[in-house]
Design an enzyme around this catalytic site. Structure first.
Site, PDB file in Angstrom:
ATOM      1  N   ASP A   1       0.857  -1.184   0.000  1.00  0.00           N
ATOM      2  CA  ASP A   1       0.000   0.000   0.000  1.00  0.00           C
ATOM      3  C   ASP A   1       0.896   1.237   0.000  1.00  0.00           C
ATOM      4  O   ASP A   1       1.608   1.491   0.969  1.00  0.00           O
ATOM      5  CB  ASP A   1      -0.872  -0.067   1.272  1.00  0.00           C
ATOM      6  CG  ASP A   1      -1.692   1.192   1.474  1.00  0.00           C
ATOM      7  OD1 ASP A   1      -1.829   1.970   0.512  1.00  0.00           O
ATOM      8  OD2 ASP A   1      -2.201   1.374   2.600  1.00  0.00           O
TER       9      ASP A   1
ATOM     10  N   ASN B   1      -0.211   4.546  -0.598  1.00  0.00           N
ATOM     11  CA  ASN B   1      -0.832   5.809  -0.167  1.00  0.00           C
ATOM     12  C   ASN B   1      -1.510   5.680   1.201  1.00  0.00           C
ATOM     13  O   ASN B   1      -2.272   6.541   1.619  1.00  0.00           O
ATOM     14  CB  ASN B   1      -1.836   6.318  -1.214  1.00  0.00           C
ATOM     15  CG  ASN B   1      -2.987   5.337  -1.415  1.00  0.00           C
ATOM     16  OD1 ASN B   1      -2.913   4.189  -0.959  1.00  0.00           O
ATOM     17  ND2 ASN B   1      -4.045   5.773  -2.051  1.00  0.00           N
TER      18      ASN B   1
ATOM     19  N   ASP C   1      -3.965   3.800   2.616  1.00  0.00           N
ATOM     20  CA  ASP C   1      -5.408   3.690   2.839  1.00  0.00           C
ATOM     21  C   ASP C   1      -5.761   2.256   3.222  1.00  0.00           C
ATOM     22  O   ASP C   1      -6.929   1.878   3.258  1.00  0.00           O
ATOM     23  CB  ASP C   1      -6.189   4.123   1.586  1.00  0.00           C
ATOM     24  CG  ASP C   1      -5.847   3.266   0.364  1.00  0.00           C
ATOM     25  OD1 ASP C   1      -4.968   2.377   0.474  1.00  0.00           O
ATOM     26  OD2 ASP C   1      -6.459   3.465  -0.695  1.00  0.00           O
TER      27      ASP C   1
ATOM     28  N   ASP D   1      -1.711  -1.221  -3.904  1.00  0.00           N
ATOM     29  CA  ASP D   1      -1.990  -0.434  -5.106  1.00  0.00           C
ATOM     30  C   ASP D   1      -0.845  -0.536  -6.109  1.00  0.00           C
ATOM     31  O   ASP D   1       0.185  -1.161  -5.851  1.00  0.00           O
ATOM     32  CB  ASP D   1      -2.272   1.031  -4.734  1.00  0.00           C
ATOM     33  CG  ASP D   1      -1.249   1.571  -3.753  1.00  0.00           C
ATOM     34  OD1 ASP D   1      -0.047   1.315  -3.982  1.00  0.00           O
ATOM     35  OD2 ASP D   1      -1.623   2.223  -2.751  1.00  0.00           O
TER      36      ASP D   1
ATOM     37  N   ASP E   1      -9.378 -15.172 -16.870  1.00  0.00           N
ATOM     38  CA  ASP E   1     -10.109 -15.685 -15.715  1.00  0.00           C
ATOM     39  C   ASP E   1     -11.261 -16.596 -16.149  1.00  0.00           C
ATOM     40  O   ASP E   1     -11.947 -16.312 -17.131  1.00  0.00           O
ATOM     41  CB  ASP E   1     -10.673 -14.485 -14.932  1.00  0.00           C
ATOM     42  CG  ASP E   1     -11.398 -14.913 -13.685  1.00  0.00           C
ATOM     43  OD1 ASP E   1     -10.738 -15.507 -12.824  1.00  0.00           O
ATOM     44  OD2 ASP E   1     -12.609 -14.670 -13.591  1.00  0.00           O
TER      45      ASP E   1
ATOM     46  N   HIS F   1      -4.235 -17.431  -5.754  1.00  0.00           N
ATOM     47  CA  HIS F   1      -5.018 -16.701  -4.757  1.00  0.00           C
ATOM     48  C   HIS F   1      -6.305 -17.423  -4.367  1.00  0.00           C
ATOM     49  O   HIS F   1      -7.095 -16.889  -3.588  1.00  0.00           O
ATOM     50  CB  HIS F   1      -5.354 -15.313  -5.320  1.00  0.00           C
ATOM     51  CG  HIS F   1      -6.133 -15.408  -6.599  1.00  0.00           C
ATOM     52  ND1 HIS F   1      -5.566 -15.858  -7.771  1.00  0.00           N
ATOM     53  CD2 HIS F   1      -7.431 -15.146  -6.877  1.00  0.00           C
ATOM     54  CE1 HIS F   1      -6.491 -15.862  -8.727  1.00  0.00           C
ATOM     55  NE2 HIS F   1      -7.624 -15.428  -8.212  1.00  0.00           N
TER      56      HIS F   1
HETATM   57  C1  BGC Z   1     -10.573 -16.553 -10.003  1.00  0.00           C
HETATM   58  C2  BGC Z   1     -11.263 -16.332  -8.695  1.00  0.00           C
HETATM   59  C3  BGC Z   1     -12.539 -15.562  -8.967  1.00  0.00           C
HETATM   60  C4  BGC Z   1     -13.392 -16.288 -10.014  1.00  0.00           C
HETATM   61  C5  BGC Z   1     -14.469 -15.392 -10.528  1.00  0.00           C
HETATM   62  C6  BGC Z   1     -11.490 -17.465 -10.782  1.00  0.00           C
HETATM   63  O1  BGC Z   1     -10.902 -17.932 -11.914  1.00  0.00           O
HETATM   64  O2  BGC Z   1      -9.304 -17.111  -9.856  1.00  0.00           O
HETATM   65  O3  BGC Z   1     -10.471 -15.657  -7.769  1.00  0.00           O
HETATM   66  O4  BGC Z   1     -13.282 -15.457  -7.787  1.00  0.00           O
HETATM   67  O5  BGC Z   1     -12.633 -16.709 -11.111  1.00  0.00           O
HETATM   68  O6  BGC Z   1     -13.963 -14.343 -11.274  1.00  0.00           O
END
Ligand code: BGC
Length: 564
Positions: free
Chosen positions: A24, A26, A28, A32, A210, A337
């Site tokens: 981070d 800034n 908050d 970022d 994604d 993640h």
């Molecule tokens: C991402 C997730 C996300 C989902 C919806 C997945 O491929 O890795 O973190 O919640 O798609 O976008």
């Protein structure tokens, strides 16, 4: 693959930054883009040359940016378009590449397209309605309206949300604030392509697509519970990806990473084989949940933690490496993640923290392919130490907690499942030092810092040549020197549930990598394995190990005496 025309990404060493949690700048409480810029030097020193950032677009942040409200702007949480341009500039100046997440399966329900689509009085309603997927209610035997199907969303609960003004439901396979886009609508595709072109023009070097295998749905809407097969990996999604590949990805020489759980050999090559127009690298998850427990009905599915099936992990690596041998590049990673922290998941985040984190790194980073290091992995960051449900942030946690309780779990069991498996485990602030908020921010962050920042942090490990961080640097350097992206591997005793033993072939040398994956000592047949041809090169023990006895999580790399 050496015979293929060389692409810049054949030498990529990727680092995944979860933007909200990295740095981070800034103050908050939210990571970022300027924060990443501040850490470019750090990434360089680690040996990284490609940064993948999670979604940076304007978003209500129901799913931390995977719910996009405007594909053309940067979220004010993360900075401005100028900041983004600066990141690209600074990265390129440092011979680094930047790839961003591209969310094509859905938007936020706050996206203007959806605002128009759901409102019959909106002037552009007729145009935008078909950007999304709608269905009339069904009638039950009493004539009452019911859901169109019983399909279940990836975040738990129905995939359908009712809009009274239309007397229809829209489809959302993730959260109800993330309506799915209709890829059969040409205008919708055109609008998305314009957004992709916008970021290409700004200089991004690639994308991670994604939820890429969900773009097509079964438009007959057959019944099924959970019904995943009706919105996952349907053949037509390949057509959509190829269209993007032909028009946007290939002509711009982009690195495209796509994720698809469940693909097998033929489909994997269709996605990311050398002649594919879809992706360059396929992210699959076969080795990611190798410790399930099918008997657990209270916190089922990915939430049920059982015993690690190490044979399955090794078989999965062997299978995927073989698929892409001579046909493309294997994608090498422990987690992203969406999964727990690797040292907590397959290692030991208490007594053998450092040793097991190193063992996990040594077992992975000699394998062939393009590696992705997940932020914080290089210092052995662990799962959360939260005790309250309210400490968690992820949208999926709260639906699933209720599901667990409805399934008969008590609060403690439900919390344990979250502490073991929730996605928040891998989303806590980067631990830069042991001071306030771990140096991530000067104010309380959006999600709590792990209390173990006092013992697990970058600053401390930077000055310790025996740290996990130092080992990552050594391994990534070795990857480059030995061209291990193109390497070859043989697994020994692949069925064995204790050892992770491989023979790796690099450009100059062969390496024998021997690991004890267990928390108890084991013996290894050293004379047979070494055959007088190898000398000890690297290990994860406080003193130089000898003999055939391997301590818990001990790992040794031997190098062949003769050079090639
Ligand atoms: C991402 C997730 C996300 C989902 C919806 C997945 O491929 O890795 O973190 O919640 O798609 O976008």
């Amino acid at each position: 693959m050496r015979y293929l025309p060389k692409k810049w990404w054949h030498d990529a060493i990727i680092y995944q930054v979860y933007l909200r949690s990295f740095q981070d700048s800034n103050h908050d409480g939210i990571g970022d883009i300027q924060g990443i810029i501040q850490r470019v030097e750090y990434l360089k020193s680690l040996g990284i040359n490609t940064i993948w950032i999670s979604p940076h677009y304007d978003s209500p942040m129901d799913d931390n940016g995977y719910d996009v409200k405007d594909f053309f702007t940067v979220s004010p949480d993360y900075g401005t378009l100028e900041d983004f341009k600066q990141l690209i500039h600074v990265a390129h100046k440092n011979q680094m590449y930047v790839i961003t997440d591209l969310v094509l399966n859905h938007t936020s329900d706050e996206h203007p397209w959806f605002q128009a689509a759901k409102d019959p009085n909106h002037p552009e309603h007729a145009y935008y309605k078909d950007f999304y997927i709608w269905h009339d209610p069904k009638q039950d035997k009493n004539g009452e309206n019911t859901l169109p199907t019983q399909w279940v969303s990836w975040f738990g609960g129905p995939v359908w949300e009712y809009v009274e003004a239309l007397n229809q439901y829209y489809l959302h396979i993730f959260s109800k604030k993330m309506p799915d886009l209709n890829w059969r609508n040409k205008n919708m595709k055109k609008a998305l392509k314009a957004a992709i072109q916008f970021w290409i023009d700004l200089g991004v070097d690639g994308f991670r697509i994604d939820a890429s295998n969900h773009l097509e749905k079964n438009w007959d809407f057959p019944e099924g519970k959970p019904g995943y097969e009706h919105f996952s990996s349907l053949p037509k999604h390949h057509e959509y990806l190829q269209e993007l590949g032909r028009e946007l990805f290939k002509p711009n020489d982009l690195l495209i990473l796509g994720e698809s759980g469940g693909a097998k050999r033929q489909e994997a090559l269709q996605y990311a084989g050398k002649d594919s127009h879809e992706f360059n690298l396929l992210i699959h998850f076969e080795h990611c949940w190798a410790d399930g427990d099918d008997t657990n009905k209270k916190t089922p599915g990915k939430w049920a933690k059982g015993t690690i099936d190490l044979a399955h992990i090794k078989q999965s690596f062997a299978y995927w490496i073989d698929i892409f041998k001579e046909e493309g590049f294997h994608t090498l990673f422990w987690h992203n993640h969406d999964q727990p922290r690797i040292v907590s998941h397959y290692g030991d985040d208490a007594k053998y923290h450092q040793r097991s984190a190193k063992m996990l790194a040594m077992s992975l980073y000699l394998l062939p392919g393009i590696p992705i290091v997940y932020y914080g992995e290089e210092i052995g960051m662990t799962n959360v130490d939260y005790e309250q449900l309210s400490d968690f942030r992820d949208v999926e946690v709260f639906t699933e907690y209720d599901n667990f309780i409805n399934n008969g779990a008590n609060h403690g069991e439900a919390m344990q499942a979250l502490k073991d498996r929730a996605r928040d485990n891998a989303r806590t602030p980067m631990q830069w030092h042991d001071g306030p908020f771990a140096g991530f921010s000067k104010v309380t962050p959006w999600i709590n810092v792990n209390g173990n920042k006092t013992t697990i942090n970058v600053q401390q490990q930077q000055t310790d040549e025996h740290s996990i961080l130092s080992l990552y640097k050594t391994l990534l350097k070795l990857r480059k020197e030995e061209d291990l992206a193109y390497g070859a591997v043989d697994f020994y005793n692949i069925e064995d549930q204790n050892t992770f033993n491989t023979l790796v072939s690099g450009k100059h040398h062969d390496y024998l990598m021997l690991c004890n994956f267990k928390d108890t000592p084991i013996k290894q047949p050293m004379d047979t394995l070494l055959d007088g041809a190898f000398t000890l090169y690297l290990h994860n023990m406080p003193t130089t190990p000898q003999g055939s006895s391997f301590e818990p999580y001990e790992a040794r790399i031997y190098r062949k005496k003769s050079e090639k």
